[in-house]
Design a protein around this motif. Structure first.
Motif, short mmCIF file in Angstrom:
data_model
loop_
_atom_site.label_atom_id
_atom_site.label_comp_id
_atom_site.label_asym_id
_atom_site.label_seq_id
_atom_site.Cartn_x
_atom_site.Cartn_y
_atom_site.Cartn_z
N ASP A 82 17.20 -55.00 9.70
CA ASP A 82 18.27 -56.19 9.31
C ASP A 82 17.69 -57.05 8.32
O ASP A 82 17.90 -58.39 8.34
CB ASP A 82 18.35 -56.92 10.74
N TYR A 83 17.03 -56.64 7.40
CA TYR A 83 16.42 -57.18 6.05
C TYR A 83 17.45 -57.52 5.05
O TYR A 83 18.34 -56.69 5.04
CB TYR A 83 15.12 -56.56 5.53
N ASP A 84 17.37 -58.42 4.53
CA ASP A 84 18.20 -58.81 3.25
C ASP A 84 18.18 -57.77 2.06
O ASP A 84 17.39 -57.84 1.27
CB ASP A 84 18.17 -60.19 2.83
N LYS A 85 19.12 -56.97 1.92
CA LYS A 85 19.36 -55.93 0.81
C LYS A 85 18.89 -56.57 -0.81
O LYS A 85 18.50 -55.81 -1.68
CB LYS A 85 20.02 -54.67 0.91
N GLY A 86 19.71 -57.66 -0.70
CA GLY A 86 19.89 -58.36 -2.00
C GLY A 86 18.53 -58.90 -2.45
O GLY A 86 18.06 -58.86 -3.72
N ALA A 87 17.93 -59.68 -1.59
CA ALA A 87 16.55 -60.23 -1.72
C ALA A 87 15.57 -59.28 -1.87
O ALA A 87 14.59 -59.44 -2.87
CB ALA A 87 16.09 -61.34 -0.85
N TYR A 88 15.46 -58.08 -1.10
CA TYR A 88 14.21 -57.25 -1.10
C TYR A 88 15.04 -55.70 -1.20
O TYR A 88 15.19 -55.16 -0.47
CB TYR A 88 13.59 -57.11 0.26
N PRO A 89 15.01 -55.56 -2.55
CA PRO A 89 15.88 -54.23 -2.98
C PRO A 89 14.73 -52.90 -2.70
O PRO A 89 13.45 -53.28 -2.38
CB PRO A 89 15.99 -54.14 -4.43
N GLU A 90 15.47 -51.88 -2.38
CA GLU A 90 14.39 -50.59 -2.01
C GLU A 90 13.84 -50.24 -3.41
O GLU A 90 14.26 -50.46 -4.51
CB GLU A 90 15.10 -49.27 -1.68
N PRO A 91 12.48 -50.04 -3.01
CA PRO A 91 11.40 -49.71 -4.21
C PRO A 91 11.82 -48.35 -4.73
O PRO A 91 12.42 -47.37 -4.01
CB PRO A 91 10.22 -49.80 -3.54
N PRO A 92 11.59 -48.18 -6.02
CA PRO A 92 12.21 -46.90 -6.50
C PRO A 92 11.31 -45.67 -5.71
O PRO A 92 10.17 -45.75 -5.67
CB PRO A 92 11.67 -46.71 -8.09
N ARG A 93 11.93 -44.52 -5.97
CA ARG A 93 11.27 -43.44 -5.41
C ARG A 93 9.99 -42.86 -6.33
O ARG A 93 9.96 -42.98 -7.48
CB ARG A 93 12.19 -42.23 -5.18
N GLN A 94 8.72 -42.65 -5.62
CA GLN A 94 7.88 -42.09 -6.53
C GLN A 94 7.81 -40.78 -6.97
O GLN A 94 7.29 -40.19 -7.97
CB GLN A 94 6.53 -42.29 -5.77
N THR A 95 8.52 -40.01 -6.00
CA THR A 95 8.57 -38.52 -6.42
C THR A 95 9.89 -38.16 -7.29
O THR A 95 11.01 -38.64 -7.05
CB THR A 95 8.72 -37.61 -5.54
N PRO A 96 9.71 -37.54 -8.37
CA PRO A 96 11.13 -37.52 -9.35
C PRO A 96 11.84 -36.19 -8.59
O PRO A 96 11.35 -35.47 -8.03
CB PRO A 96 10.44 -36.90 -10.53
N VAL A 97 13.00 -36.30 -9.01
CA VAL A 97 14.25 -35.31 -8.62
C VAL A 97 13.87 -34.05 -9.18
O VAL A 97 13.54 -34.08 -10.39
CB VAL A 97 15.40 -35.76 -8.65
N VAL A 98 13.84 -32.81 -8.43
CA VAL A 98 13.66 -31.65 -9.04
C VAL A 98 14.67 -31.31 -9.93
O VAL A 98 15.81 -31.37 -9.48
CB VAL A 98 13.08 -30.45 -7.95
N ASP A 99 14.54 -31.08 -11.24
CA ASP A 99 15.74 -30.71 -12.12
C ASP A 99 15.55 -29.20 -12.45
O ASP A 99 14.68 -28.72 -13.09
CB ASP A 99 15.41 -31.35 -13.48
N LYS A 100 16.34 -28.13 -11.66
CA LYS A 100 16.19 -26.95 -11.86
C LYS A 100 16.69 -26.48 -12.99
O LYS A 100 17.93 -26.81 -13.34
CB LYS A 100 16.80 -26.26 -10.59
#
Length: 171
Positions: free
Chosen positions: A4-22
């Protein structure tokens, strides 16, 4: 993070692993080879080892009580028989280590008795003192004064000299 945290105040951190570009539709050959190795070599060997280990766990062999067969002494070896010399030397070294451990055990018994009895240990530990004196005298007569490079040949020569001295003393 709580649900139940405030998503506006604390956005999710960016993902560390890049998306596999096949780039291609073909499968990765390294992945195929690693799976092939795993299922053809690693898995059968690991399964076999686990089965053997489970059988051996039931029948444990105690390795520290290994018994060696007695081999001929240096005096019984023929001239030029180097394997016999080597076996006699190894037998002597094992005997030397065993005799050292015997002295250590007797010494520990004496120290334990002295600790237990206190000031009256001379009287109450007479048996341990006599046994320690006897063991150290025998060890010293056999292995004493051999030096850092002790060997079966040196020990045999010392024994021979001691016998000759005793014979000359009796004559």
């Amino acid at each position: 993070m709580p649900a139940d945290y405030d998503k506006g105040a604390y956005p999710e951190p960016p993902r560390q692993t890049p998306v596999v570009d096949k780039q291609t539709a073909l499968p990765n050959p390294a992945l195929i080879l690693s799976k092939l190795f795993y299922y053809s070599v690693d898995l059968p060997v690991t399964t076999f080892r686990d089965a053997v280990d489970s059988i051996r766990a039931k029948n444990k062999i105690v390795y520290y009580h290994q018994k060696f067969r007695r081999v001929p002494d240096l005096t019984e070896c023929k001239e030029g028989d180097y394997p016999c010399y080597y076996e006699a030397e190894m037998q002597w070294r094992r005997d030397y280590k065993v005799d050292q451990e015997i002295v250590k055990v007797i010494q520990e018994r004496l120290r334990a008795c002295q600790q237990r009895e206190g000031h009256s240990y001379q009287q109450n530990c007479a048996k341990e003192i006599q046994q320690f004196n006897e063991v150290t005298k025998n060890f010293q007569s056999r292995y004493g004064d051999l030096g850092a490079y002790a060997s079966a040949r040196k020990c045999l020569m010392k024994q021979k000299e001691r016998m000759m001295a005793a014979q000359a003393q009796n004559a």
